[in-house]
Every structure is written in C-alpha cells, then in structure tokens.
Scaffold this motif. Structure first.
Motif, PDB file in Angstrom:
ATOM      1  N   GLY A 270       2.002  14.347  10.391  1.00 22.58           N
ATOM      2  CA  GLY A 270       3.473  14.173   9.955  1.00 22.58           C
ATOM      3  C   GLY A 270       4.254  15.394  10.884  1.00 22.58           C
ATOM      4  N   GLY A 271       3.854  15.891  11.883  1.00 21.09           N
ATOM      5  CA  GLY A 271       4.487  16.710  12.648  1.00 21.09           C
ATOM      6  C   GLY A 271       5.187  17.877  11.777  1.00 21.09           C
ATOM      7  N   GLY A 272       4.860  18.413  10.802  1.00 18.38           N
ATOM      8  CA  GLY A 272       5.540  19.294  10.003  1.00 18.38           C
ATOM      9  C   GLY A 272       6.281  18.923   8.903  1.00 18.38           C
ATOM     10  N   THR A 273       6.228  17.401   8.702  1.00 21.04           N
ATOM     11  CA  THR A 273       6.977  16.995   7.708  1.00 21.04           C
ATOM     12  C   THR A 273       5.949  16.434   6.363  1.00 21.04           C
ATOM     13  N   PRO A 274       6.583  16.213   5.318  1.00 23.88           N
ATOM     14  CA  PRO A 274       5.408  15.838   4.148  1.00 23.88           C
ATOM     15  C   PRO A 274       5.051  14.480   4.429  1.00 23.88           C
ATOM     16  N   ILE A 275       3.651  14.293   4.400  1.00 23.25           N
ATOM     17  CA  ILE A 275       2.981  12.787   4.716  1.00 23.25           C
ATOM     18  C   ILE A 275       1.572  12.934   4.204  1.00 23.25           C
ATOM     19  N   GLY A 276       1.202  11.858   3.732  1.00 19.82           N
ATOM     20  CA  GLY A 276      -0.332  11.741   3.517  1.00 19.82           C
ATOM     21  C   GLY A 276      -0.554  10.122   4.057  1.00 19.82           C
ATOM     22  N   ALA A 277      -1.821   9.880   4.102  1.00 21.87           N
ATOM     23  CA  ALA A 277      -2.299   8.456   4.475  1.00 21.87           C
ATOM     24  C   ALA A 277      -3.577   8.254   3.830  1.00 21.87           C
ATOM     25  N   TYR A 278      -3.750   7.125   3.573  1.00 21.89           N
ATOM     26  CA  TYR A 278      -5.071   6.484   3.226  1.00 21.89           C
ATOM     27  C   TYR A 278      -5.306   5.377   4.176  1.00 21.89           C
ATOM     28  N   ALA A 279      -6.419   4.952   4.673  1.00 25.41           N
ATOM     29  CA  ALA A 279      -6.782   4.191   5.569  1.00 25.41           C
ATOM     30  C   ALA A 279      -8.147   3.644   5.628  1.00 25.41           C
ATOM     31  N   GLY A 280      -8.720   2.468   6.169  1.00 24.03           N
ATOM     32  CA  GLY A 280     -10.026   2.070   6.070  1.00 24.03           C
ATOM     33  C   GLY A 280     -10.080   0.516   6.160  1.00 24.03           C
ATOM     34  N   LYS A 281     -11.392  -0.060   6.073  1.00 23.93           N
ATOM     35  CA  LYS A 281     -11.666  -1.467   6.050  1.00 23.93           C
ATOM     36  C   LYS A 281     -10.656  -2.420   5.530  1.00 23.93           C
ATOM     37  N   ALA A 282     -10.373  -3.401   6.112  1.00 26.63           N
ATOM     38  CA  ALA A 282      -9.361  -4.261   5.428  1.00 26.63           C
ATOM     39  C   ALA A 282      -9.758  -4.885   3.985  1.00 26.63           C
ATOM     40  N   ARG A 283     -11.135  -5.062   3.935  1.00 25.00           N
ATOM     41  CA  ARG A 283     -11.523  -5.505   2.469  1.00 25.00           C
ATOM     42  C   ARG A 283     -11.392  -4.531   1.558  1.00 25.00           C
ATOM     43  N   PHE A 284     -11.228  -3.259   1.625  1.00 22.93           N
ATOM     44  CA  PHE A 284     -10.824  -2.131   0.867  1.00 22.93           C
ATOM     45  C   PHE A 284      -9.467  -2.038   0.686  1.00 22.93           C
ATOM     46  N   MET A 285      -8.627  -1.909   1.986  1.00 23.72           N
ATOM     47  CA  MET A 285      -7.343  -1.673   1.700  1.00 23.72           C
ATOM     48  C   MET A 285      -6.436  -2.835   1.067  1.00 23.72           C
ATOM     49  N   GLN A 286      -7.090  -4.066   1.187  1.00 25.82           N
ATOM     50  CA  GLN A 286      -6.426  -5.277   0.573  1.00 25.82           C
ATOM     51  C   GLN A 286      -6.266  -5.035  -0.859  1.00 25.82           C
ATOM     52  N   HIS A 287      -6.948  -3.971  -1.470  1.00 29.86           N
ATOM     53  CA  HIS A 287      -6.671  -4.007  -2.913  1.00 29.86           C
ATOM     54  C   HIS A 287      -5.322  -3.538  -3.362  1.00 29.86           C
ATOM     55  N   VAL A 288      -4.510  -3.020  -2.428  1.00 28.27           N
ATOM     56  CA  VAL A 288      -3.180  -2.423  -2.855  1.00 28.27           C
ATOM     57  C   VAL A 288      -2.311  -3.465  -2.323  1.00 28.27           C
ATOM     58  N   ALA A 289      -2.715  -4.464  -1.868  1.00 33.04           N
ATOM     59  CA  ALA A 289      -1.741  -5.642  -1.663  1.00 33.04           C
ATOM     60  C   ALA A 289      -1.131  -6.276  -2.604  1.00 33.04           C
ATOM     61  N   ILE A 290       0.299  -6.534  -2.832  1.00 32.14           N
ATOM     62  CA  ILE A 290       0.897  -7.175  -3.881  1.00 32.14           C
ATOM     63  C   ILE A 290       0.215  -8.133  -4.568  1.00 32.14           C
ATOM     64  N   GLY A 291       0.202  -7.893  -5.987  1.00 33.60           N
ATOM     65  CA  GLY A 291      -0.627  -8.942  -6.867  1.00 33.60           C
ATOM     66  C   GLY A 291      -2.054  -8.681  -6.833  1.00 33.60           C
ATOM     67  N   SER A 292      -2.801  -7.840  -6.250  1.00 30.01           N
ATOM     68  CA  SER A 292      -4.337  -7.335  -6.006  1.00 30.01           C
ATOM     69  C   SER A 292      -4.246  -6.228  -7.322  1.00 30.01           C
ATOM     70  N   SER A 293      -5.607  -5.663  -6.846  1.00 27.43           N
ATOM     71  CA  SER A 293      -5.847  -4.897  -8.267  1.00 27.43           C
ATOM     72  C   SER A 293      -5.726  -3.473  -8.287  1.00 27.43           C
ATOM     73  N   VAL A 294      -4.877  -2.754  -7.200  1.00 26.10           N
ATOM     74  CA  VAL A 294      -4.586  -1.556  -7.407  1.00 26.10           C
ATOM     75  C   VAL A 294      -3.157  -1.178  -7.150  1.00 26.10           C
ATOM     76  N   PHE A 295      -2.461  -0.584  -7.915  1.00 18.58           N
ATOM     77  CA  PHE A 295      -0.993  -0.414  -7.707  1.00 18.58           C
ATOM     78  C   PHE A 295      -0.656   1.186  -7.157  1.00 18.58           C
ATOM     79  N   GLN A 296      -0.072   1.145  -6.146  1.00 21.03           N
ATOM     80  CA  GLN A 296       0.560   2.307  -5.784  1.00 21.03           C
ATOM     81  C   GLN A 296       1.901   1.986  -4.948  1.00 21.03           C
ATOM     82  N   SER A 297       2.992   3.158  -5.104  1.00 21.53           N
ATOM     83  CA  SER A 297       4.251   3.098  -4.830  1.00 21.53           C
ATOM     84  C   SER A 297       4.886   4.311  -4.633  1.00 21.53           C
ATOM     85  N   GLY A 298       5.875   4.483  -3.927  1.00 19.51           N
ATOM     86  CA  GLY A 298       6.592   5.622  -3.858  1.00 19.51           C
ATOM     87  C   GLY A 298       7.990   5.468  -2.911  1.00 19.51           C
ATOM     88  N   THR A 299       8.991   6.040  -3.546  1.00 16.44           N
ATOM     89  CA  THR A 299      10.421   6.031  -2.721  1.00 16.44           C
ATOM     90  C   THR A 299      10.365   6.245  -1.534  1.00 16.44           C
TER      91      THR A 299
END
Length: 443
Positions: A270-299
């Motif tokens: 983040g270079g000194g600004t507030p940040i976080g990130a999660y990353a990984g293999k596409a087959r796991f990350m696709q769980h947060v795709a719209i309409g999939s099994s995991v919800f995550q959101s943030g303004t």
C-alpha cells in the motif's frame, strides 16, 4: 532529557472520547509500561512528536513502511490522484494495473482482490477455504496473529496454552472450529491431521513468524504443511501481510519454493496507505465472483488514493538493486548489533533475514522455535530497553513480540547508531536487574 508533556496532555484529553486514547491497542504503550507519544510529523527514517522530540524509526508502522515515511514518489502520486477524486465506488485502471503487477510478481497466484486491511484479507481467504472444502476446521499456530476477525481470534477454551489476542465475544462454536499447533512442531501438526484431517478446511501460517518478535521456520516445516494439505484435501494459506514484498519483489513463497493455494498481502504493497489483498489460484478465487459461493464487498476497497500510492511504491521496489541494498543494510545492522552485544557481554541472540530482525531477550543462543520459546523471554528487561531507546532517540515496537523493521530510508549511520544505543540500553537494563534479582538472573 526528552519531555513528553504535550503528548501526555493530549492522551489525557483523548481518553475521554477514545478508549485508552488510541484506535489500536499497542499505541497506548501498555506492554512497555511507558508514556505513549503523539506524532506531529514523519519523513524518511525520522518521526517528530508533538513535544519536538525526534526519533529514528525502527517500528515503521509495524512494517508497513519499507520505503520510510512520506516517500516523495508516493506523496506525489497521492496528491495527483486526490485532485482527481479520492473514492468513487467504482473500479479504475490503477486497480487493474496493480493487480496485474502483483500477479506477475508471484507465480503461485493467478488472481487477486483488494480490501482495506490485512484483517479483511485473511478473513476472506479463510472463508474461501471453508466454502471450497465444505469443512469448518482451521489450523493456526500459537503466537501468530492474522488480524482481529472472529475466526482468526478464536481458540479452544480448553487448549491450556498461551495465545495472542484473547478476547471475549467470540461465539463458542467458532472456538470449537480452530485447532492450535505450536510453530515448527512437526509431530503435533501430523497428529492434528491424523485426528482431524478429513475436517480441516485450511492451515494458515506466517512463513516467517513476525508476530512473535521474529521466529524463522525450521527447514522442511513449510513443505510438510504443503504435503499434509495435499494428502487431506485442505487448503494452504500463506499469510504474507508482513512478508510480502519485504524480501523480494513478490511473495516470499517464491524464495521458499512453496506453492500455497491462497496468499494474503497488506502493509508494504500500500505504500503507507490502508490496504489488504487476497490472492491465489483462479479455481479458489472464483468463489468470490458474482453469483458464486462467497461474498465480499467494500466501499473503500481498491480506492484510487490507495491504488495510486501502491503503484508508486511498487515502481520504487521494482528498481534494479533495491532488495540488494536492503540486504546490505540488514547485514550492516546484524554485524553492528552482534559487535555491541559482544562488547557488552550481552547473552541475547539477534536473528535476521533480509531487512527484518529480532532480539531474543533470553539467556540462550539457541534460536527461538515457537511461542513457547517466545514466552521464556525477560519482558521486564525489554520494558526498560524500550524506554531507554526512546530517551536515546530511537523508536522500537511497543511490544517485545514485534520485530525490528529496517526501511530503505535508514542510512548506515542510523543503523550503526541504533546498534550502539541498543547495546548500551540492554547492558544498563541487565545491570539493573542483576542488582535487583541477583539469584534469579543467570547472566
């Protein structure tokens, strides 16, 4: 002698409207028994408090400031973006550019999403693991810290071990869904998988334990986690909120030749600004795709100010020789501290990797392996050392269980002066304790 009168007055006023006068507990300096300081400004390797005291900073925002304070390139990027808008609730090219750069940096990952903190990143990674496996149990290591979400602070009430972040308010069912293991304890980890392998959703680990001061993994330990997860169908989560981009341009998993399923980032990117990130293999990350099994959101997730700062920071980190120079600075501090400890006959061990290190405040030259070892340290000595270092103009973490952070802004003189002050402070604290407890102090 430094004065902290204005800081004390401000904290006294602040306590009337903010619990302890702080919005994050370690800032209150309770673990080191001293008076907290209020910061007026910071630039490079220096912090100036409201009383005019100047400190060379080895806390570096708990490791978030690898470039030091107010790096010109980052400040300019933030200013440019602020004139164009701070948050609009939509995506931007800056977000996609940063995502591509981080994915390209680390072969273990294929996709990434940004949030506003390490806590959010880890919380979502564990949610993905549970959704993907259909299991609930999470293995974490005693003494590690992965943020303050319920699931990452949960611990079995009958574990009988000292853990970090003990809190009420965690539902009992969550406490039953966490398995605790001592860091570097291969036998215990194998035993947990033997007993619960078909119910373990994931193992989450700090590749280098930076919330215990500084504890290195034993050779083969991370490989064992990978092996056990593969055998039992569990996900392997690498928490790189502290280690990501600290030692190389990307995740430390690349240096360690480990292929985790999910990785969490934060702090440095983040270079000194507030940040976080999660990353990984596409087959796991696709769980947060719209309409999939995991919800995550943030303004404020991937807001333009943070994305601008992050890209500017990565521009600097990507420059040829950046990490080579950081390693050189680490070597300078390592040699200087060891020389001072030898000169003062200090029996403590300094451990380092890259621009990160820690002193084990215990009478042993055997490296600490787990939180059990961490808790054998002389916390009361560190309390005195912390105060003395402040008086000498150096800021260290207000907890023994945090590392010493080197930044690109530190000069060779800063490192040498810090080592001298540390040697003198530890020597004085040891002498005082020998006098007070001559039988109990085997130094």
């Amino acid at each position: 002698m430094r004065s902290t009168k204005t800081s004390a007055q401000l904290f006294e006023l602040g306590r009337t409207v903010v619990p302890d006068g702080v919005s994050s507990p370690m800032r209150a300096f309770r673990q080191v028994g001293g008076e907290p300081i209020c910061v007026a400004s910071a630039k490079g390797a220096k912090i100036t408090d409201v009383d005019g005291n100047v400190y060379t900073d080895f806390l570096n925002a708990f490791g978030a400031l690898l470039l030091g304070h107010a790096r010109d390139e980052v400040v300019e990027a933030i200013a440019r973006q602020a004139a164009l808008g701070s948050v609009v609730g939509l995506t931007s090219p800056l977000e996609h550019r940063l995502a591509q750069r981080i994915v390209d940096s680390t072969p273990a990952i294929e996709q990434i999403r940004f949030v506003c903190s390490g806590t959010e990143a880890v919380m979502t990674a564990t949610r993905i693991a549970r959704a993907h496996t259909g299991r609930n149990l999470l293995v974490k290591f005693v003494g590690s810290y992965h943020g303050h979400s319920d699931v990452l602070l949960a611990s079995p009430s009958d574990s009988g071990v000292k853990v970090k972040g003990v809190t009420q308010g965690i539902p009992e069912n969550l406490n039953r869904e966490v398995l605790l293991c001592q860091y570097n304890d291969e036998a215990q980890l194998k035993s947990l998988f033997k007993a619960h392998g078909d119910a373990i959703a994931a193992v989450i680990v700090e590749p280098y334990a930076t919330n215990m001061g500084f504890v290195r993994p034993q050779e083969g330990f991370m490989g064992l986690i990978r092996q056990l997860c593969d055998q039992h169908g569990s996900l392997f989560i690498f928490d790189e909120v502290v280690t990501g981009f600290r030692f190389t341009f990307g995740g430390i998993c690349t240096l360690m030749d480990i292929d985790p399923d999910l990785i969490t980032f934060g702090k440095i990117i983040g270079g000194g600004t507030p940040i976080g990130a999660y990353a990984g293999k596409a087959r796991f990350m696709q769980h947060v795709a719209i309409g999939s099994s995991v919800f995550q959101s943030g303004t404020f997730a991937a807001n333009p100010l943070t994305m601008a700062a992050a890209n500017a920071a990565l521009d600097v980190l990507e420059q040829p020789g950046f990490y080579t120079e950081l390693e050189r600075k680490g070597q300078v501090l390592d040699a200087a501290i060891r020389a001072q400890f030898n000169a003062h006959n200090i029996p403590f061990l300094f451990t380092r990797f890259g621009a990160l290190g820690g002193v084990a405040f215990r009478d042993s030259h055997r490296p600490m392996q787990s939180y059990q070892d961490v808790k054998t340290q002389h916390y009361e000595i560190y309390t005195q050392v912390h105060r003395q270092m402040l008086d000498r103009g150096f800021l260290m973490a207000p907890s023994l269980e945090e590392p010493i952070f080197i930044s690109a802004a530190h000069s060779a003189g800063d490192l040498e002066d810090f080592a001298v002050a540390l040697g003198e402070s530890v020597s004085a604290a040891l002498a005082a304790h020998r006098l007070a407890f001559p039988v109990l102090m085997p130094f």
